[in-house]
Write a protein that holds these residues in place. Structure first.
Motif, PDB file in Angstrom:
ATOM      1  N   ARG A 127       0.835  -1.208   0.000  1.00 27.80           N
ATOM      2  CA  ARG A 127       0.000   0.000   0.000  1.00 27.80           C
ATOM      3  C   ARG A 127       0.871   1.260   0.000  1.00 27.80           C
ATOM      4  O   ARG A 127       0.378   2.351  -0.252  1.00 27.80           O
ATOM      5  CB  ARG A 127      -0.919   0.014   1.228  1.00 27.80           C
ATOM      6  CG  ARG A 127      -2.006  -1.004   1.226  1.00 27.80           C
ATOM      7  CD  ARG A 127      -3.273  -0.569   0.515  1.00 27.80           C
ATOM      8  NE  ARG A 127      -3.761   0.699   1.016  1.00 27.80           N
ATOM      9  CZ  ARG A 127      -4.175   1.706   0.232  1.00 27.80           C
ATOM     10  NH1 ARG A 127      -4.197   1.566  -1.067  1.00 27.80           N
ATOM     11  NH2 ARG A 127      -4.591   2.845   0.754  1.00 27.80           N
ATOM     12  N   GLU A 131      -1.429   5.404  -1.079  1.00 29.22           N
ATOM     13  CA  GLU A 131      -2.424   5.830  -0.093  1.00 29.22           C
ATOM     14  C   GLU A 131      -3.201   7.074  -0.509  1.00 29.22           C
ATOM     15  O   GLU A 131      -4.368   7.223  -0.164  1.00 29.22           O
ATOM     16  CB  GLU A 131      -1.780   6.102   1.279  1.00 29.22           C
ATOM     17  CG  GLU A 131      -1.022   4.951   1.857  1.00 29.22           C
ATOM     18  CD  GLU A 131       0.474   4.997   1.527  1.00 29.22           C
ATOM     19  OE1 GLU A 131       0.863   5.609   0.505  1.00 29.22           O
ATOM     20  OE2 GLU A 131       1.251   4.411   2.291  1.00 29.22           O
ATOM     21  N   ASP A 142      -7.748  -1.940   0.768  1.00 29.75           N
ATOM     22  CA  ASP A 142      -6.760  -2.940   1.186  1.00 29.75           C
ATOM     23  C   ASP A 142      -6.234  -3.735  -0.006  1.00 29.75           C
ATOM     24  O   ASP A 142      -5.185  -4.369   0.081  1.00 29.75           O
ATOM     25  CB  ASP A 142      -7.361  -3.903   2.209  1.00 29.75           C
ATOM     26  CG  ASP A 142      -7.622  -3.232   3.544  1.00 29.75           C
ATOM     27  OD1 ASP A 142      -6.946  -2.221   3.848  1.00 29.75           O
ATOM     28  OD2 ASP A 142      -8.505  -3.705   4.277  1.00 29.75           O
ATOM     29  N   LEU A 145      -2.854  -1.759  -4.538  1.00 36.94           N
ATOM     30  CA  LEU A 145      -1.433  -1.925  -4.227  1.00 36.94           C
ATOM     31  C   LEU A 145      -0.551  -1.333  -5.322  1.00 36.94           C
ATOM     32  O   LEU A 145      -0.977  -1.183  -6.462  1.00 36.94           O
ATOM     33  CB  LEU A 145      -1.112  -3.415  -4.087  1.00 36.94           C
ATOM     34  CG  LEU A 145      -2.013  -4.228  -3.165  1.00 36.94           C
ATOM     35  CD1 LEU A 145      -1.732  -5.716  -3.325  1.00 36.94           C
ATOM     36  CD2 LEU A 145      -1.842  -3.789  -1.723  1.00 36.94           C
TER      37      LEU A 145
END
Length: 180
Positions: A127, A131, A142, A145
């Protein structure tokens, strides 16, 4: 044993059938990542097929050109799929390693994806750096990526991810109808 080769036009129907089986025909078309792939071609030189000894396509992975907000040009990975009869043999990992090596060789700086973090973390996806980036639709954060192929490529990245790749060519007669 499989061989990883560049995808060719003749792979289209087999690849589409494999993706429909893996993700569901309707469900895969509703995904946010699909919005970034619609009417686009994969990034030049970054569409791969895993082939069995007879040459049959048993796995697929493509990378797509995007702009990752302030980070600039990047790639979107996916979908990655392996025929159910060939799963648990490391084919997905082989496709991933090959695709990431080719992307790095071609000078790409970062790869983003929406996928299973425990699976993709083995290839370095985290991550970190994503963000403050957002996708054009709903996504489980979640599962969003990134991987820097060049150190710092996603540092302080923020903004919306947009498609930036080559468009699928529209046949001349269809283009004429669209403008009429």
């Amino acid at each position: 044993m499989v061989t990883i080769t560049p995808e060719v036009a003749a792979d289209f129907s087999v690849r589409e059938a494999l993706l429909d089986r893996a993700f569901g025909k309707a469900a895969r078309r509703r995904k946010t990542s699909e919005r970034l792939r619609e009417n686009r071609l994969p990034s030049e030189g970054l569409a791969f097929a895993a082939r069995n000894r007879r040459g049959r396509l048993v796995g697929t992975l493509r990378l797509w050109d995007i702009t990752a907000g302030s980070a600039g040009p990047a790639l979107l990975l996916g979908p990655l799929a392996v025929d159910c009869a060939y799963q648990k043999r490391g084919i997905g990992s082989q496709l991933m390693r090959h695709a990431l090596a080719q992307a790095r060789k071609l000078g790409h700086r970062a790869v983003l994806l929406v996928g299973d973090a425990p699976y993709y973390s083995r290839f370095g996806f985290t991550r970190d750096g994503v963000e403050e980036l957002s996708l054009p639709g709903p996504v489980d954060l979640d599962r969003f990526l990134g991987l820097e192929l060049e150190a710092g490529a996603l540092q302080d990245a923020q903004g919306v991810i947009v498609a930036s790749g080559r468009m699928i060519p529209v046949p001349a007669e269809e283009a004429a109808r669209q403008t009429a």
